[in-house]
Design a protein around this motif. Structure first.
Motif, short mmCIF file in Angstrom:
data_model
loop_
_atom_site.label_atom_id
_atom_site.label_comp_id
_atom_site.label_asym_id
_atom_site.label_seq_id
_atom_site.Cartn_x
_atom_site.Cartn_y
_atom_site.Cartn_z
N GLY A 258 0.84 -1.21 0.00
CA GLY A 258 0.00 0.00 0.00
C GLY A 258 0.86 1.26 0.00
O GLY A 258 0.59 2.22 -0.72
N MET A 259 1.94 1.21 0.79
CA MET A 259 2.86 2.35 0.85
C MET A 259 3.51 2.57 -0.53
O MET A 259 3.59 3.70 -1.03
CB MET A 259 3.95 2.06 1.91
N ASN B 200 8.93 8.71 14.68
CA ASN B 200 7.78 7.82 14.90
C ASN B 200 8.09 6.91 16.09
O ASN B 200 9.23 6.82 16.55
CB ASN B 200 7.51 7.00 13.64
N PHE B 201 7.07 6.21 16.57
CA PHE B 201 7.21 5.40 17.78
C PHE B 201 8.24 4.28 17.62
O PHE B 201 9.10 4.07 18.49
CB PHE B 201 5.85 4.81 18.18
N PHE C 131 4.59 3.88 5.98
CA PHE C 131 4.01 2.56 6.24
C PHE C 131 2.82 2.72 7.18
O PHE C 131 1.72 2.25 6.91
CB PHE C 131 5.09 1.67 6.87
N LEU C 132 3.02 3.42 8.30
CA LEU C 132 1.94 3.79 9.23
C LEU C 132 2.44 5.04 9.96
O LEU C 132 3.33 4.95 10.82
CB LEU C 132 1.68 2.64 10.21
N LYS C 133 1.86 6.17 9.59
CA LYS C 133 2.33 7.48 10.07
C LYS C 133 2.41 7.55 11.59
O LYS C 133 1.47 7.10 12.27
CB LYS C 133 1.37 8.56 9.55
N ASP D 183 5.30 3.66 12.48
CA ASP D 183 6.33 2.78 11.93
C ASP D 183 7.47 3.56 11.28
O ASP D 183 7.28 4.67 10.81
CB ASP D 183 5.70 1.84 10.89
N LYS D 184 8.66 2.93 11.26
CA LYS D 184 9.84 3.63 10.74
C LYS D 184 10.03 3.50 9.22
O LYS D 184 10.83 4.21 8.64
CB LYS D 184 11.10 3.21 11.49
N TRP D 185 9.26 2.62 8.55
CA TRP D 185 9.39 2.53 7.09
C TRP D 185 8.75 3.74 6.40
O TRP D 185 7.61 4.07 6.68
CB TRP D 185 8.69 1.27 6.56
N ARG D 186 9.49 4.33 5.52
CA ARG D 186 8.97 5.43 4.68
C ARG D 186 9.47 5.24 3.25
O ARG D 186 10.63 4.86 3.04
CB ARG D 186 9.45 6.77 5.22
N ALA D 187 8.61 5.51 2.27
CA ALA D 187 9.05 5.53 0.87
C ALA D 187 9.06 6.98 0.40
O ALA D 187 8.01 7.64 0.40
CB ALA D 187 8.10 4.71 0.01
#
Ligand SMILES: C[S@@+](CC[C@H](N)C(=O)[O-])C[C@H]1O[C@@H](n2cnc3c(N)ncnc32)[C@H](O)[C@@H]1O
Length: 232
Positions: free
Chosen positions: A43-44, A165-166, A215-217, A220-224
Motif C-alpha cells: 500500500g505504501m 515515529n514510535f 508505512f503507518l504514520k 512505523d519507521k518505514w517510509r518511501a
C-alpha cells in the motif's frame, strides 16, 4: 563475490544465495503478521507510485524475489525491468511468482545499485525498496542515489527507516540499552536515519523531494520517499 567496479563491500549482500532466496520468498508470504505487513508495505509503495505520477517504465532494483511485481503490473501499459545484485533472488522470483506477472518483466538482470552499467535516463522511475537501510555509510548511500538520478528520467522511489515515529524511538532505546549493557550495540546490518540526514543526502545526490508515503504514520519507521533528479 567479485567486485570489478570497486563497489563498496557490504556483508549483508552476501547472504542472498539460492537457499536464502527461497527462505526470503517463503518468509514474506507466510504468517498472519508478515502478510499484513507485506500488504501494508505494498500500500505504501502504491501510494509512492501514485505520487510519482504512475510511471510508464520502472526499474525494480533490488527486485529481490519479485514481491512488488504484481503491484507494478497493476498499470497495464507499464514496462517493467527487474534487477538485483543476487542472481539467486532474481531466479527465485522468476520461478515462483505467478506466470502472468513474470511475463510482464521486459528484462531481468544482475547488477549492483552502486554501478548499474545502464544508460542515462534508462527508465522513468527507479523503484528501490529495502536496500538503503542496509547501507551504513552516508557516502555510499549518496553514490547509489547519484546512480539512480543518472538512470532515471523522472523519479526515484526509495524506502528506508526514518526517525520521527514510535518504532524509531523504541529502536533507538533498544540500541542504547544494548550499548550500555555490553559496551557495544553489537553488529548491525540495518540502520535508522534522521529525516534531515537522508533529505540532505538526496540534495547531495542531485535529487529533490516530491513527497513521501509512510508505512503507518507516527507509528512505523518505514517510509518511501519519492524524489526527482534536479537535472530535469
Ligand atoms: C531485503 S532484500 C529487498 C528485496 C526487495 N526489494 C523486497 O523488498 O522484497 C535486499 C536485496 O538487495 C539486494 N542487494 C544487496 N546489495 C545490492 C546492491 N549493491 N545492488 C543491488 N542489489 C543489492 C539483495 O540481493 C537483496 O535481494
Amino acid at each position: 563475490m567479485s567486485n570489478p567496479d570497486q563497489s563498496p563491500h557490504y556483508e549483508f549482500a552476501e547472504k542472498y544465495d539460492p537457499e536464502h532466496a527461497r527462505e526470503y520468498f517463503d518468509k514474506h508470504g507466510s504468517g498472519f503478521w508478515r502478510r499484513l505487513s507485506t500488504w501494508r508495505e505494498i500500500g505504501m509503495a502504491r501510494k509512492a507510485l501514485r505520487i510519482a505520477g504512475n510511471p510508464k517504465s520502472v526499474l525494480d532494483l533490488p527486485c529481490g524475489t519479485g514481491r512488488f511485481w504484481a503491484l507494478l503490473c497493476e498499470q497495464p501499459d507499464r514496462k517493467i525491468y527487474a534487477a538485483d545484485n543476487s542472481q539467486a533472488m532474481i531466479d527465485t522470483g522468476l520461478q515462483l511468482r505467478p506466470p502472468e506477472a513474470v511475463a510482464r518483466i521486459a528484462q531481468a538482470f544482475q547488477c549492483s545499485a552502486f554501478s548499474t552499467g545502464l544508460p542515462d535516463d534508462f527508465v522513468e522511475c527507479v523503484f528501490c525498496i529495502r536496500l538503503l537501510h542496509h547501507i551504513q555509510k552516508s557516502e555510499d548511500r549518496i553514490r547509489i542515489l547519484k546512480e539512480f538520478a543518472r538512470i532515471s528520467s523522472g523519479t526515484v522511489i526509495v524506502s528506508l527507516w526514518v526517525d520521527g515515529n514510535f518504532r524509531a524511538w523504541r529502536h533507538r532505546r533498544k540500541q542504547e540499552r544494548k550499548a550500555r549493557l555490553r559496551g557495544t550495540s553489537g553488529p548491525r546490518d540495518r540502520f535508522l536515519l534522521r529525516q534531515e540526514e537522508i533529505e540532505a543526502e538526496f540534495a547531495a545526490a542531485g535529487l529533490e523531494v516530491v513527497g513521501h508515503a509512510d508505512f503507518l504514520k507516527y507509528w512505523d519507521k518505514w517510509r518511501a520517499y519519492v524524489v526527482r533528479p534536479t537535472k530535469n
